[in-house]
Each structure stands twice: as structure tokens, then as C-alpha cells.
Design a protein around this motif. Structure first.
Motif, PDB file in Angstrom:
ATOM      1  N   VAL A  75      44.314  25.158  47.134  1.00 37.29           N
ATOM      2  CA  VAL A  75      44.682  26.179  48.122  1.00 37.29           C
ATOM      3  C   VAL A  75      45.238  27.418  47.421  1.00 37.29           C
ATOM      4  CG1 VAL A  75      46.277  26.717  50.002  1.00 37.29           C
ATOM      5  CG2 VAL A  75      45.026  24.541  49.997  1.00 37.29           C
ATOM      6  N   ALA A  76      46.067  27.215  46.395  1.00 37.75           N
ATOM      7  CA  ALA A  76      46.613  28.358  45.653  1.00 37.75           C
ATOM      8  C   ALA A  76      45.492  29.176  45.013  1.00 37.75           C
ATOM      9  CB  ALA A  76      47.590  27.867  44.587  1.00 37.75           C
ATOM     10  N   CYS A  77      44.502  28.497  44.451  1.00 38.83           N
ATOM     11  CA  CYS A  77      43.364  29.179  43.840  1.00 38.83           C
ATOM     12  C   CYS A  77      42.583  29.960  44.889  1.00 38.83           C
ATOM     13  CB  CYS A  77      42.468  28.162  43.144  1.00 38.83           C
ATOM     14  SG  CYS A  77      41.046  28.880  42.283  1.00 38.83           S
ATOM     15  N   ALA A  78      42.326  29.337  46.038  1.00 39.97           N
ATOM     16  CA  ALA A  78      41.570  30.008  47.097  1.00 39.97           C
ATOM     17  C   ALA A  78      42.303  31.240  47.615  1.00 39.97           C
ATOM     18  CB  ALA A  78      41.312  29.029  48.241  1.00 39.97           C
ATOM     19  N   LEU A  79      43.621  31.142  47.800  1.00 40.21           N
ATOM     20  CA  LEU A  79      44.387  32.286  48.282  1.00 40.21           C
ATOM     21  C   LEU A  79      44.390  33.417  47.255  1.00 40.21           C
ATOM     22  CD1 LEU A  79      47.411  30.496  49.986  1.00 40.21           C
ATOM     23  CD2 LEU A  79      45.462  31.588  51.097  1.00 40.21           C
ATOM     24  N   GLU A  80      44.444  33.068  45.980  1.00 41.92           N
ATOM     25  CA  GLU A  80      44.368  34.097  44.939  1.00 41.92           C
ATOM     26  C   GLU A  80      43.001  34.774  44.944  1.00 41.92           C
ATOM     27  OE1 GLU A  80      46.534  34.132  41.239  1.00 41.92           O
ATOM     28  OE2 GLU A  80      46.659  31.960  41.379  1.00 41.92           O
ATOM     29  N   LEU A  81      41.961  33.990  45.123  1.00 41.67           N
ATOM     30  CA  LEU A  81      40.623  34.565  45.192  1.00 41.67           C
ATOM     31  C   LEU A  81      40.519  35.576  46.333  1.00 41.67           C
ATOM     32  CD1 LEU A  81      38.270  31.496  44.578  1.00 41.67           C
ATOM     33  CD2 LEU A  81      38.241  33.644  43.302  1.00 41.67           C
ATOM     34  N   GLN A  82      40.981  35.179  47.509  1.00 36.25           N
ATOM     35  CA  GLN A  82      40.863  36.068  48.660  1.00 36.25           C
ATOM     36  C   GLN A  82      41.744  37.306  48.495  1.00 36.25           C
ATOM     37  OE1 GLN A  82      38.406  35.669  50.198  1.00 36.25           O
ATOM     38  NE2 GLN A  82      38.206  33.897  51.537  1.00 36.25           N
ATOM     39  N   SER A  83      42.953  37.134  47.930  1.00 38.62           N
ATOM     40  CA  SER A  83      43.825  38.283  47.708  1.00 38.62           C
ATOM     41  C   SER A  83      43.213  39.240  46.693  1.00 38.62           C
ATOM     42  CB  SER A  83      45.199  37.810  47.227  1.00 38.62           C
ATOM     43  OG  SER A  83      45.862  37.080  48.233  1.00 38.62           O
ATOM     44  N   ALA A  84      42.624  38.691  45.636  1.00 36.84           N
ATOM     45  CA  ALA A  84      42.011  39.521  44.605  1.00 36.84           C
ATOM     46  C   ALA A  84      40.837  40.304  45.164  1.00 36.84           C
ATOM     47  CB  ALA A  84      41.552  38.654  43.436  1.00 36.84           C
ATOM     48  N   LEU A  85      40.000  39.662  45.961  1.00 32.57           N
ATOM     49  CA  LEU A  85      38.848  40.352  46.532  1.00 32.57           C
ATOM     50  C   LEU A  85      39.273  41.413  47.543  1.00 32.57           C
ATOM     51  CD1 LEU A  85      35.975  37.776  47.050  1.00 32.57           C
ATOM     52  CD2 LEU A  85      35.962  39.836  45.667  1.00 32.57           C
ATOM     53  N   CYS A  86      40.331  41.120  48.300  1.00 31.92           N
ATOM     54  CA  CYS A  86      40.831  42.115  49.253  1.00 31.92           C
ATOM     55  C   CYS A  86      41.292  43.363  48.506  1.00 31.92           C
ATOM     56  CB  CYS A  86      41.983  41.509  50.054  1.00 31.92           C
ATOM     57  SG  CYS A  86      42.668  42.613  51.302  1.00 31.92           S
ATOM     58  N   ALA A  87      42.016  43.172  47.405  1.00 25.71           N
ATOM     59  CA  ALA A  87      42.463  44.299  46.590  1.00 25.71           C
ATOM     60  C   ALA A  87      41.279  45.042  45.994  1.00 25.71           C
ATOM     61  CB  ALA A  87      43.400  43.806  45.487  1.00 25.71           C
ATOM     62  N   ARG A  88      40.302  44.288  45.503  1.00 24.65           N
ATOM     63  CA  ARG A  88      39.112  44.899  44.898  1.00 24.65           C
ATOM     64  C   ARG A  88      38.365  45.746  45.914  1.00 24.65           C
ATOM     65  NH1 ARG A  88      33.993  44.251  45.609  1.00 24.65           N
ATOM     66  NH2 ARG A  88      32.469  44.551  43.929  1.00 24.65           N
ATOM     67  N   ASN A  89      38.159  45.215  47.113  1.00 25.56           N
ATOM     68  CA  ASN A  89      37.346  45.902  48.109  1.00 25.56           C
ATOM     69  C   ASN A  89      37.960  47.228  48.551  1.00 25.56           C
ATOM     70  OD1 ASN A  89      35.262  44.054  48.147  1.00 25.56           O
ATOM     71  ND2 ASN A  89      36.132  42.848  49.824  1.00 25.56           N
ATOM     72  N   GLU A  90      39.280  47.368  48.400  1.00 22.46           N
ATOM     73  CA  GLU A  90      39.916  48.624  48.769  1.00 22.46           C
ATOM     74  C   GLU A  90      39.678  49.715  47.731  1.00 22.46           C
ATOM     75  OE1 GLU A  90      44.009  48.105  49.573  1.00 22.46           O
ATOM     76  OE2 GLU A  90      43.676  47.046  51.470  1.00 22.46           O
ATOM     77  N   CYS A  91      39.182  49.325  46.567  1.00 17.89           N
ATOM     78  CA  CYS A  91      39.077  50.283  45.453  1.00 17.89           C
ATOM     79  C   CYS A  91      37.637  50.522  45.001  1.00 17.89           C
ATOM     80  CB  CYS A  91      39.901  49.780  44.265  1.00 17.89           C
ATOM     81  SG  CYS A  91      41.639  49.547  44.650  1.00 17.89           S
ATOM     82  N   VAL A  92      36.654  50.046  45.780  1.00 13.46           N
ATOM     83  CA  VAL A  92      35.258  50.238  45.383  1.00 13.46           C
ATOM     84  C   VAL A  92      34.490  50.864  46.544  1.00 13.46           C
ATOM     85  CG1 VAL A  92      35.285  48.278  43.776  1.00 13.46           C
ATOM     86  CG2 VAL A  92      34.575  47.920  46.161  1.00 13.46           C
ATOM     87  N   PRO A  93      33.333  51.479  46.263  1.00 13.24           N
ATOM     88  CA  PRO A  93      32.509  52.019  47.354  1.00 13.24           C
ATOM     89  C   PRO A  93      32.049  50.912  48.296  1.00 13.24           C
ATOM     90  CG  PRO A  93      31.761  52.803  45.196  1.00 13.24           C
ATOM     91  CD  PRO A  93      32.757  51.725  44.923  1.00 13.24           C
TER      92      PRO A  93
END
Length: 200
Positions: A75-93
Motif C-alpha cells: 500500500v505504501a508503494c502504491a500511494l507513493e506511485l500515485q503521489s509521484a504521478l500526480c506531481a509529475r502530471n502537474e509539470c508536463v504538457p
């Protein structure tokens, strides 16, 4: 007298399925961009797995099948994945944005020829297919293991009839902390992706 076949040894494990979804129309049309996003997804998942004790069983077309010994690291790994992608998506086209669906279940599995089988695997796959993009869906056994230790909202969604599962299954959603440690996540994400590039 013919020998009676011995049952295959079973073990209890936590199974996680990821699936990359939400590709833009540009990414669906552009094969090079599509492949680039798949590879970036792969580097991100693999970069986080080792820190949580996850074992990659196999790469699927748009995702991964992963095994953990316990529910909390999964669960910790999955939450990190989703948090990382959310951060990434805010900074890319918008053309480069992607989301993941993730399903996790704790149950009985059988190891055979480098793969895993059993209802534990099937149920995790059904939870992933049920999940909304950007979310994590888990089963009740997972919630029992992690509820008191995860600093994230756990939402009961009710019982669902899942394909090839005999009885309705209680389904829960665990929401990744939104906007938490956004700057540190972008720094870590760049490090993970750079490390993956240097290995390829």
C-alpha cells in the motif's frame, strides 16, 4: 500403484496490479511517444519497488504484476506511485500525462515457473480493473492489515460482483495524500527516472 500428485505449495502474499491509463489522443496516435511514456512508467514503478520490498513478477502490456510479503509495504508503494504521478502530471504538457489504476489483495497464491497463480492474483486483477484512474482499490484483508498504520483516507465502497470470483467482495479505496511533499516528490521523481535512464 500410481503416485498421487502432490498439491502445489501455497503461500499468503500481497499482490499488486498496476495499469497505465488515461493516455492523451496524441500519445495514442504517436507510437514513439506512447513507447516513451510506457518506459517512463516502467522506470518509475521499478524505482519504487525495491524500496518497499516488492518483487516484479512480470511486465504486462500497460502495467505490472508485483508481489509483496506484507500488505503495508504494498500500500505504501502504491500511494507513493500515485503521489509521484500526480506531481509529475502537474509539470508536463497534457499530451504527456498518464494515470495509473492499482489493485491490491492479500491472499493465497501458487508459484510456478516464475509466475504466480491463484484466487489471490485473480482478485487483485479484478480490483485493478474496477479502480478509477489515479486511484488505489484494495480488498478487506488488506484494509485489516493497514488501516491503523496508513495516514491516508480509507473509503468503503460496498460489495462488488467481480468476474470469476464466487461471492461479492467488499471493496475499499485508499486515497493518496494530495499535494503532500510536492516539491520533494518532484526531486525524487527526477532522481528515479534519471537512474532508470542510466541503466538502459
Amino acid at each position: 500403484m500410481a503416485e498421487v500428485p502432490q498439491p502445489e505449495p501455497r503461500k499468503v502474499a500481497t499482490i499488486m496490479f498496476t495499469d497505465m491509463v488515461g493516455l492523451s489522443p496524441e500519445a495514442r496516435r504517436d507510437e514513439a511517444l506512447n513507447n516513451e511514456l510506457r518506459e517512463e512508467h516502467g522506470r518509475l514503478v521499478r524505482g519504487l519497488l525495491s524500496g518497499h520490498g516488492g518483487r516484479e513478477i512480470k511486465r504486462l502490456e500497460d502495467g505490472f504484476l508485483v508481489e509483496f510479503d506484507e500488505a503495508l509495504p504494498a500500500v505504501a508503494c502504491a500511494l507513493e506511485l500515485q503521489s509521484a504521478l500526480c506531481a509529475r502530471n502537474e509539470c508536463v504538457p497534457s499530451s504527456r500525462r498518464v494515470e495509473l489504476r492499482i489493485g491490491i489483495h492479500l491472499g493465497s497464491v501458487v508459484h510456478r515457473d516464475g509466475d504466480i497463480f491463484g484466487e489471490g492474483v485473480n482478485l487483485a486483477a479484478r480490483l485493478e480493473s474496477l479502480a478509477r484512474p489515479g486511484s488505489l482499490y484494495v480488498s478487506e484483508p488488506v484494509v485489516r492489515q493497514v488501516r491503523s498504520q496508513v495516514l491516508a483516507p480509507v473509503v468503503r465502497l460496498g460489495r462488488s460482483d467481480l468476474k470469476n470470483i464466487r461471492l461479492p467482495v467488499p471493496v475499499y479505496r485508499i486515497d493518496p495524500p494530495v499535494r503532500r511533499r510536492r516539491r520533494s516528490w518532484m526531486s525524487r521523481l527526477r532522481g528515479l527516472l534519471h537512474r532508470g535512464n542510466s541503466r538502459s
